[in-house]
Design an enzyme around this catalytic site. Sequence first.
Site, mmCIF file in Angstrom:
data_model
loop_
_atom_site.group_PDB
_atom_site.id
_atom_site.type_symbol
_atom_site.label_atom_id
_atom_site.label_comp_id
_atom_site.label_asym_id
_atom_site.label_seq_id
_atom_site.Cartn_x
_atom_site.Cartn_y
_atom_site.Cartn_z
ATOM 1 N N ASP A 35 4.273 66.462 41.286
ATOM 2 C CA ASP A 35 4.048 65.292 42.449
ATOM 3 C C ASP A 35 2.229 65.914 42.397
ATOM 4 O OD1 ASP A 35 2.732 63.613 44.774
ATOM 5 O OD2 ASP A 35 4.733 63.065 44.381
ATOM 6 N N THR A 61 13.159 54.224 36.370
ATOM 7 C CA THR A 61 13.302 53.186 37.424
ATOM 8 C C THR A 61 12.313 52.871 38.286
ATOM 9 O OG1 THR A 61 13.688 55.054 39.159
ATOM 10 C CG2 THR A 61 15.798 53.578 37.885
ATOM 11 N N ARG A 106 8.100 51.758 37.355
ATOM 12 C CA ARG A 106 7.557 50.901 36.843
ATOM 13 C C ARG A 106 7.195 50.599 35.177
ATOM 14 N NH1 ARG A 106 8.612 49.085 40.905
ATOM 15 N NH2 ARG A 106 7.331 47.354 42.471
ATOM 16 N N ASP A 118 14.628 50.517 33.767
ATOM 17 C CA ASP A 118 15.209 49.598 34.971
ATOM 18 C C ASP A 118 13.751 48.495 34.780
ATOM 19 O OD1 ASP A 118 16.419 48.046 36.194
ATOM 20 O OD2 ASP A 118 15.267 48.548 38.357
ATOM 21 N N GLU A 164 7.790 42.704 31.950
ATOM 22 C CA GLU A 164 8.797 41.772 32.127
ATOM 23 C C GLU A 164 8.723 40.818 32.917
ATOM 24 O OE1 GLU A 164 9.970 43.716 36.311
ATOM 25 O OE2 GLU A 164 9.876 45.648 34.970
ATOM 26 N N HIS A 182 15.151 44.952 35.765
ATOM 27 C CA HIS A 182 14.347 45.916 37.260
ATOM 28 C C HIS A 182 15.628 45.260 38.428
ATOM 29 C CE1 HIS A 182 10.960 45.528 38.969
ATOM 30 N NE2 HIS A 182 11.173 46.005 39.969
#
Length: 328
Positions: free
Chosen positions: A174, A231, A233, A257, A262, A294
Site C-alpha cells: 500500500d 473483490t 473493482r 466478485d 459488469e 458483485h
Amino acid sequence: MKVGFFSSKKYEEEVFSSVFKQSGIEPDFLELRLTPKTVQLSKGYDTICCFVNDILNEEVLMKLKEQGVRNIALRCAGFNNVSISTAQKLGMRVVRVPEYSPHAVAEHAVALLLTLNRKTHRAHGRIRDLNFSLEGLVGFDLYGKTVGVIGTGKIGRAFAQIMNGFGCKVLAYDPFPNPEMEKIGKYVALQDLLKESDVISLHCPLNDQTRHMLSSSAFEVMKKNAVIINTGRGALIDTKELIEALKSHRIAGACLDVYEEEEGVFFTDQSAEGITDDVLARLTTFPNVILTSHQAFLTHEALVNIAETTRDNIKSLMRGESCNNEVN
Ligand code: NAD
C-alpha cells in the site's frame, strides 16, 4: 421529500423503507439503472440515490443538472463511476457510504478462496447427482501459505486478519502503510508481493494508478500456483490478459466478485437471453475461476449500515449542512 433510487433491488427496498421511516425522506424505487437513456426519470427530484453501476459521466451529470437534480447520494463506497470534476463544476454535491461492513467484503473474499480451493461448489453439485467420487477435488492447505494483500484499508486489513487466523504469512502493499496492518503482516514492494505470494487479494480503489495493475507483466512474475482474488473493482485486472494467463496455466486460479464490464449484466437475470460479452462468457468456462455478481457487500448488517448512512447523508444535503461523507 422524495428521492429517486436508481438500480434499486427488492433485497434492499425493505431495509431502506424501514430505515427511512419518519426521516422525512421517501424513497421512490426506480429499479432502472441510470444511463443517458434513463436520465429523464430524474425529473422532479432534488436528490437521487445511485449504486455502483449507474453511469454518472459528464453527459449524464449535465442532463441531471438540467432536470433540477442538485445532490447525488451514492449508496456504495467506490465513486469511480462518477465524474467528480464535472459534478464540482456544476455545483452538484456527491456523498457516499465510505464504510458499512468491511467484514462483509473480507468474509466474501475468503468464501470465494475456500470454495475455489476446496471445490465445495463442485462437490455439492456432484452429491446432488449422487456422484460421491473425490476425483479432481484435491485442494491445498491455507495454513503456512503466503497471502499478499494489495490495499490495506478497512477491507484489506479485515481480510488480512482472517488469513492470519488461518495461519498464513501475510505480505502487504500500500503506498500509504497503516500501523494497524504492521501488527498483522509485513509491508513489501509490490513486485516482491507478486513474486512471493500463493494468494493475492486486491483491496485498493480503482483509479488511474491502479487500472489494470494486474496484467500480463504481473502474471509473469507470480508463482504458478498463485490464486488471485478480486473483490475491489473489475478493472484492477486486465481480464483478457488474465484469460491468457489461465489458459497457459501461468497462474492457478481466480476468485472474482467484480468484472471490468459488469454494467448492464451484473445484478440482472440473463438466463433466458444469454450474454453477448465473449470475454465474460470465456471466464465462466474455467474450472479454476469462481465468479460472483458483485455480491461481496451483501449481508444484512451491511445493508442496514448503508441505509442508515445514506439517510443521514441525505438529511445533511436537505439541510444544506456539511457532510463528512462528501466526495471532493
Ligand atoms: P479504504 O479506502 O479503507 O482502503 C483502500 C486502501 O487502498 C487504502 O489504504 C489506500 O491507501 C490503498 N491504495 C490506494 N492506492 C493504492 C495502490 N496504488 N496500491 C495499493 N493500495 C492502494 O477502502 P476499503 O473500504 O477497504 O475498500 C477497498 C475497495 O473495495 C473500494 O475502493 C471498493 O472499490 C471495493 N469494494 C468492493 C465491494 C464489493 O461488494 N465487491 C464493496 C465495498 C468496497
